[in-house]
Design an enzyme around this catalytic site. Structure first.
Site, PDB file in Angstrom:
ATOM      1  N   GLU A  10     -54.076 -15.659  48.452  1.00 36.81           N
ATOM      2  CA  GLU A  10     -53.466 -16.924  48.048  1.00 36.81           C
ATOM      3  C   GLU A  10     -52.007 -16.624  47.741  1.00 36.81           C
ATOM      4  O   GLU A  10     -51.713 -15.670  47.025  1.00 36.81           O
ATOM      5  CB  GLU A  10     -54.175 -17.472  46.821  1.00 36.81           C
ATOM      6  CG  GLU A  10     -53.700 -18.847  46.369  1.00 36.81           C
ATOM      7  CD  GLU A  10     -54.441 -19.299  45.118  1.00 36.81           C
ATOM      8  OE1 GLU A  10     -54.616 -20.512  44.968  1.00 36.81           O
ATOM      9  OE2 GLU A  10     -54.826 -18.434  44.295  1.00 36.81           O
ATOM     10  N   GLU A  65     -46.836 -29.405  41.958  1.00 36.61           N
ATOM     11  CA  GLU A  65     -47.943 -29.216  41.020  1.00 36.61           C
ATOM     12  C   GLU A  65     -47.488 -29.582  39.615  1.00 36.61           C
ATOM     13  O   GLU A  65     -46.318 -29.409  39.273  1.00 36.61           O
ATOM     14  CB  GLU A  65     -48.403 -27.763  41.067  1.00 36.61           C
ATOM     15  CG  GLU A  65     -49.692 -27.473  40.307  1.00 36.61           C
ATOM     16  CD  GLU A  65     -49.447 -27.107  38.865  1.00 36.61           C
ATOM     17  OE1 GLU A  65     -50.414 -27.039  38.086  1.00 36.61           O
ATOM     18  OE2 GLU A  65     -48.282 -26.897  38.505  1.00 36.61           O
TER      19      GLU A  65
END
EC number: 3.2.1.8
Length: 223
Positions: A119, A210
């Site tokens: 990730e 985010e």
């Protein structure tokens, strides 16, 4: 997002949520601009991913082409954005627009690889919390005149694009915040590789906004 663990749980959860667009916000040109619920898919030639933790106060809207907007107020944890699936380690990503966080929030290139399962984040801008807090710097890389500090963390038995797994996360965090920039994936991936941080076969790759229990607004165009 007060810590890596809290933040990344929100990021990772993006991959596990699937739903279809639910409602348009304009009577005219609804194919180009749609306010949607959490999900993944393709919109106007770009891949999108949007997730939230169930708290109200977040509106994510896909716009024409590579554009999207997010408005949030006293929200929980969410992440959403547009890009490509699959990603590319040689892609040059341009993004522009406005990004106005009030509290904990990130604007980043975000994606995954398989074999190895990785990730990764290239953080271009953030609010009050620096994601490198509490981690050990491995190196740095300069791209288009901006310096990025490089970090690696590990997640153990956490959600991923292949289910619950243990995997590494690669981070490049830009020192000077950028409301608009060009992110050169080849420069970043080469710097990671030189530090022993290799990527596998790339899965999706997006410019993501985010937020974590914060407020703000963003209007971003990706190309």
């Amino acid at each position: 997002m007060v810590s890596f663990t809290t933040l990344l749980a929100g990021f990772v959860a993006v991959t596990g949520v699937l739903s279809a667009p639910t409602e348009t916000v304009e009577v005219v040109d609804v194919e180009k601009r749609q306010t949607i619920g959490p999900g993944t898919g393709f919109n106007n030639g770009y891949y999108y991913s949007y997730w939230n933790d169930g708290h109200s106060g977040v509106t994510y809207t896909n716009g024409a082409g590579g554009s999207f907007s997010v408005n949030w107020a006293n929200s929980g944890n969410f992440v959403g954005g547009k890009g490509w699936n699959p990603g590319s380690s040689s892609r040059v990503i341009n993004f522009s627009g406005s990004y106005n966080p009030n509290g904990n929030s990130y604007l980043s290139v975000y994606g995954w690889s398989k074999n190895p399962l990785i990730e990764y984040y290239i953080v271009e801008n953030f609010g009050t919390y620096n994601p490198s807090t509490g981690t050990t710097k491995l190196g740095e890389v300069t791209s288009d005149g901006s310096v990025y500090d490089i970090y690696r963390t590990q997640r153990v038995n956490q959600p991923s694009i292949i289910g619950t797994a243990t995997f590494y996360q690669y981070w490049s965090v830009r020192r000077n915040h950028a409301p608009a920039a060009r992110s050169r994936l080849r420069t970043t991936s080469n710097a990671w590789r030189n530090l022993g941080l290799t990527l596998g076969t790339l899965d999706y790759q997006i410019i993501a906004v985010e937020g974590y229990f914060s407020s703000g607004n963003a209007n971003i165009n990706v190309s």
